[in-house]
Enzyme design. Structure first.
Site, mmCIF file in Angstrom:
data_model
loop_
_atom_site.group_PDB
_atom_site.id
_atom_site.type_symbol
_atom_site.label_atom_id
_atom_site.label_comp_id
_atom_site.label_asym_id
_atom_site.label_seq_id
_atom_site.Cartn_x
_atom_site.Cartn_y
_atom_site.Cartn_z
ATOM 1 N N ARG A 70 0.845 -1.190 0.000
ATOM 2 C CA ARG A 70 0.000 0.000 0.000
ATOM 3 C C ARG A 70 0.882 1.243 0.000
ATOM 4 N NH1 ARG A 70 -1.680 0.585 4.459
ATOM 5 N NH2 ARG A 70 -1.104 -1.333 5.506
ATOM 6 N N TYR A 198 -1.709 -3.718 -6.697
ATOM 7 C CA TYR A 198 -1.458 -4.381 -5.418
ATOM 8 C C TYR A 198 -2.715 -4.437 -4.539
ATOM 9 C CZ TYR A 198 -0.251 -5.327 -0.694
ATOM 10 O OH TYR A 198 -0.274 -5.874 0.560
ATOM 11 N N LYS A 207 -9.628 -2.784 2.015
ATOM 12 C CA LYS A 207 -9.351 -1.636 2.880
ATOM 13 C C LYS A 207 -10.131 -0.396 2.445
ATOM 14 C CE LYS A 207 -6.854 -4.130 5.426
ATOM 15 N NZ LYS A 207 -5.468 -4.365 5.610
ATOM 16 N N HIS A 227 -10.273 -2.574 11.918
ATOM 17 C CA HIS A 227 -9.177 -3.385 11.391
ATOM 18 C C HIS A 227 -8.860 -4.481 12.416
ATOM 19 C CE1 HIS A 227 -4.778 -3.411 9.718
ATOM 20 N NE2 HIS A 227 -5.546 -4.256 9.079
ATOM 21 N N SER A 249 -1.061 -3.849 10.181
ATOM 22 C CA SER A 249 -0.768 -4.821 9.131
ATOM 23 C C SER A 249 0.555 -5.536 9.407
ATOM 24 C CB SER A 249 -0.666 -4.115 7.780
ATOM 25 O OG SER A 249 -1.863 -3.455 7.486
ATOM 26 N N ALA A 250 0.564 -6.837 9.142
ATOM 27 C CA ALA A 250 1.772 -7.656 9.280
ATOM 28 C C ALA A 250 2.297 -7.728 10.716
ATOM 29 C CB ALA A 250 2.873 -7.169 8.315
ATOM 30 N N CYS A 251 1.378 -7.745 11.694
ATOM 31 C CA CYS A 251 1.753 -7.928 13.104
ATOM 32 C C CYS A 251 1.156 -9.211 13.678
ATOM 33 C CB CYS A 251 1.317 -6.734 13.948
ATOM 34 S SG CYS A 251 2.324 -5.267 13.706
ATOM 35 N N GLY A 252 0.730 -10.130 12.812
ATOM 36 C CA GLY A 252 0.317 -11.439 13.311
ATOM 37 C C GLY A 252 -1.174 -11.628 13.528
ATOM 38 N N LYS A 253 -2.017 -10.800 12.884
ATOM 39 C CA LYS A 253 -3.464 -10.998 13.048
ATOM 40 C C LYS A 253 -3.887 -12.366 12.513
ATOM 41 C CE LYS A 253 -5.669 -7.417 11.241
ATOM 42 N NZ LYS A 253 -4.530 -6.636 10.762
ATOM 43 N N ASN A 255 -2.073 -15.078 12.173
ATOM 44 C CA ASN A 255 -1.588 -16.139 13.061
ATOM 45 C C ASN A 255 -2.464 -16.266 14.307
ATOM 46 O OD1 ASN A 255 0.513 -16.509 11.283
ATOM 47 N ND2 ASN A 255 2.032 -15.428 12.526
ATOM 48 N N ASP A 278 -8.896 -10.003 9.469
ATOM 49 C CA ASP A 278 -8.432 -8.652 9.130
ATOM 50 C C ASP A 278 -9.449 -7.541 9.413
ATOM 51 O OD1 ASP A 278 -6.344 -6.994 8.117
ATOM 52 O OD2 ASP A 278 -7.397 -6.827 6.199
ATOM 53 N N ARG A 367 2.148 -12.334 -0.519
ATOM 54 C CA ARG A 367 0.829 -12.658 0.042
ATOM 55 C C ARG A 367 0.255 -13.930 -0.539
ATOM 56 N NH1 ARG A 367 -1.505 -8.813 3.905
ATOM 57 N NH2 ARG A 367 0.101 -7.215 4.021
ATOM 58 N N GLY A 492 1.200 -20.057 19.427
ATOM 59 C CA GLY A 492 0.245 -20.887 20.166
ATOM 60 C C GLY A 492 0.185 -20.535 21.651
#
Ligand code: SAT
Ligand code: MN
Length: 597
Positions: A70, A198, A207, A227, A249-253, A255, A278, A367, A492
């Site tokens: 983005r 993208y 978004k 979000h 974004s890209a902080c483990g949501k 996971n 997300d 992605r 986990g």
């Protein structure tokens, strides 16, 4: 009176007159149509077939190397009044914005197909869902929209019935970063995006619609577009509590949304259900609780770091019917990214022979796009028209220091302050420097479609006498020691923190009051079997009074940037926390250690 479809037809005609495509295709969302799209893209080289023996239905797309994330600088929120966009957004006068971007759209689809993509964000029969139509000249966008939304016939029928929809116009243009804009017109419920293919810039349902436009609509209509991931925690008694969690974004949501509890928990009967990874739309129900839907139908997740250790559920869903963007490939054409423990990259994300000296094989923001229902932990409740009731809201950022593993806000107003104070180190999901701390309230900095001060006021407004609002927590999985090692094992093991939250929500844990909020009391957070020593645990559960005083000053300065629109209740709450901290500091000059073992 003209029907909605007339209005839609007229808009398509107007766009075609401006962009002059060779042909127009109305998407019905069928399997045949998807197969044809894939065939077109394979032929044009937009897609590369991956190993169909190991990964049936999987394809690779390589973006232009200048178009892989983005671009916040080129993302505009165009309210007529600049103050309505706020200091949190890039702004342009709507007239000027339309003129500028329409000049780029002029003739841009010559020789291309214009696709009309009707879509629904949320379960097709849900009153909480909202529809849109994206016009695009990118088959890659159409294919991704088909996975990420309820796209096609049913959406068009709902649009006809409802009489309104969000309009999104997109062209990949020349993919020239100098000729690129992502513009939002919240008052017109419309989006115009030019020059990027993208994800977040081009899949306009995500978004652009589900956060920037929807947050504006939500404010007008009394709900929240956030979000956030949504997950269900099933306890050994078979009860399921749902939580919504906001991380940048890209902080483990993804996971966290797909977490598999550690063995001990699994044996007792704990299970995590994935509703969304997300975006979360929440509305107060008649019972006073907040009810949430995931407006999306798929995951557009970050590949690097997705592994057997971090997210086995995600790996399990990526062996069929997935589109990969900017990952590397092995010699036998299997997708590959950093973090995988098997396979060797032969070709990097740009299609070059992989040279380890030249950097990572997969782009850090590469992605996967895959249907939500392919996830082994996918919750059938994700299709529920009324949504799921939310018991807890979690805010979290990437903070190497200061911020404890978990704390709970005292009440809703304090929780809104905790969300408004969020900060995080930046990631590769957006262009720009990675790893610098910036304020990212509610993880909505790049996505809030209006002035943050008004947004906080909107959040505060949910605290009405009949409301049964969720508890609000803050977590930080990313604390590091002096040598730069993570203190908390994460993944986990985050289940342990979720369990403590549930104990709090159900009145089974007392917690420990501190000036910044409620931390786990002695013995309340299960640390059995982690083998963490005191030197590791203490910082995770300590409140560094002096450090927090400076943090509060930084938060005050940040909120002050919003001027008089900032709600007084939020400033007062900040003052209350600051006073509590001051009183505590005077009481004891040495920072007290927590005991959460
Ligand atoms: O690129 S997206 O906005 O779709 C993904 C993200 O940054 O969270
Ligand atoms: Mn996101």
């Amino acid at each position: 009176m003209t029907s909605t479809l007339d209005a839609l037809n007229r808009w398509v005609d107007d766009v075609a007159a401006l962009t002059r495509p060779a042909r127009i295709h109305w998407c019905d969302g069928s399997q045949d149509e998807y197969r044809d799209l894939i065939a077109v893209m394979l032929e044009r080289g937009d897609l590369i077939e991956l190993n169909q023996a190991t990964h049936p239905g999987c394809y690779l797309h390589r973006s232009d190397p200048q178009d892989v994330a983005r671009v916040e600088k080129l993302t505009l929120v165009c309210h007529p009044d600049r103050d309505d966009a706020g200091p949190n957004n890039q702004w342009m006068d709507p007239h000027e914005a339309h003129a500028r971007i329409d000049a780029l759209f002029e003739g841009c689809m010559a020789g291309r197909t214009l696709y009309v993509v009707p879509y629904c964000m949320g379960p097709i029969g849900s009153p909480l869902a909202r529809c849109g139509v994206e016009i695009t000249d990118s088959p890659y966008v159409v294919a991704n929209m088909r996975i990420m939304t309820r796209m096609g016939k049913a959406a068009l029928q709902r649009i006809e019935r409802e009489g309104h929809f969000v309009k999104g116009l997109h062209s990949t243009g020349e993919l020239d970063p100098e000729r690129r804009w992502i513009m939002h017109f919240p008052e017109e419920l419309s989006i115009k995006s030019y020059g990027s293919g993208y994800g977040g810039n081009a899949l306009l349902g995500k978004k652009c619609h589900a956060l920037r436009i929807a947050s504006h609509q939500a404010r007008q209509e009394g709900w929240l577009a956030e979000h956030m991931l949504i997950l269900g925690i099933e306890n050994p008694e078979g009860e399921i509590h749902y939580i919504a969690a906001a991380f940048p974004s890209a902080c483990g949501k993804t996971n966290l949304a797909m977490l598999i509890p550690p063995e001990g928990y699994r044996n007792q009967g704990w299970k995590i259900w994935t509703v969304g990874d997300d975006i979360c739309w929440m509305t107060p129900g008649e019972d006073g609780r907040l009810w949430a839907i995931n407006p999306e139908a798929g995951y557009f997740g970050v590949a690097p770091g997705t592994s057997e250790k971090t997210n086995p559920n995600a790996l399990a869903m990526l062996h069929r019917n997935a589109i990969f963007t900017n990952v590397a490939v092995t010699a036998d054409m299997q997708p590959w990214w950093e973090g995988l423990t098997s396979g060797t990259p032969a070709t990097d994300w740009q299609g070059r022979d992989h040279d380890p000296a030249a950097g990572p094989a997969a782009h850090p923001n590469s992605r996967f796009t895959v249907a939500a229902s392919q996830c082994p932990s996918w919750s059938p409740e994700a299709e529920s028209a009324q949504g799921v009731p939310i018991s807890a809201i979690v805010f979290g950022g990437r903070r190497q220091s200061l911020v404890p593993l978990v704390f709970e806000a005292r009440n809703w107003t304090h929780g809104v302050l905790v969300g408004a104070s969020m900060a995080s180190e930046t990631t590769a999901a957006a262009t720009g420097q990675v790893g610098v701390v910036r304020r990212d309230p509610m993880a909505m900095k790049p996505f809030c479609g209006y002035n943050y001060a008004d947004y906080f006021a909107h959040w505060l407004s949910f605290d009405t006498p009949n409301a049964k609002l969720p508890s609000i927590f803050h977590v930080n999985w990313f604390r590091k020691d002096a040598d730069g090692h993570f203190l908390w094992p994460g993944f986990g093991e985050n289940m342990r923190v979720l369990e403590w939250m549930l104990k709090r929500v159900t009145g089974q844990a007392q917690g420990r009051e501190t000036p910044i909020g409620i931390l786990p009391g002695e013995g309340e957070l299960d640390l059995d079997g982690l083998g963490l020593d005191r030197a590791t645990l203490d910082p995770l559960f300590e409140v560094d009074r002096a450090g927090w005083q400076s943090e509060l000053e930084a938060i005050r300065a940040y909120l002050d940037d919003y001027g008089p629109r900032m709600p007084k209740a939020l400033r007062d709450e900040l003052q209350r926390v600051s006073d509590a901290l001051q009183a505590d500091l005077q009481e004891s000059s040495t920072p007290r250690k927590a005991a959460a073992s």
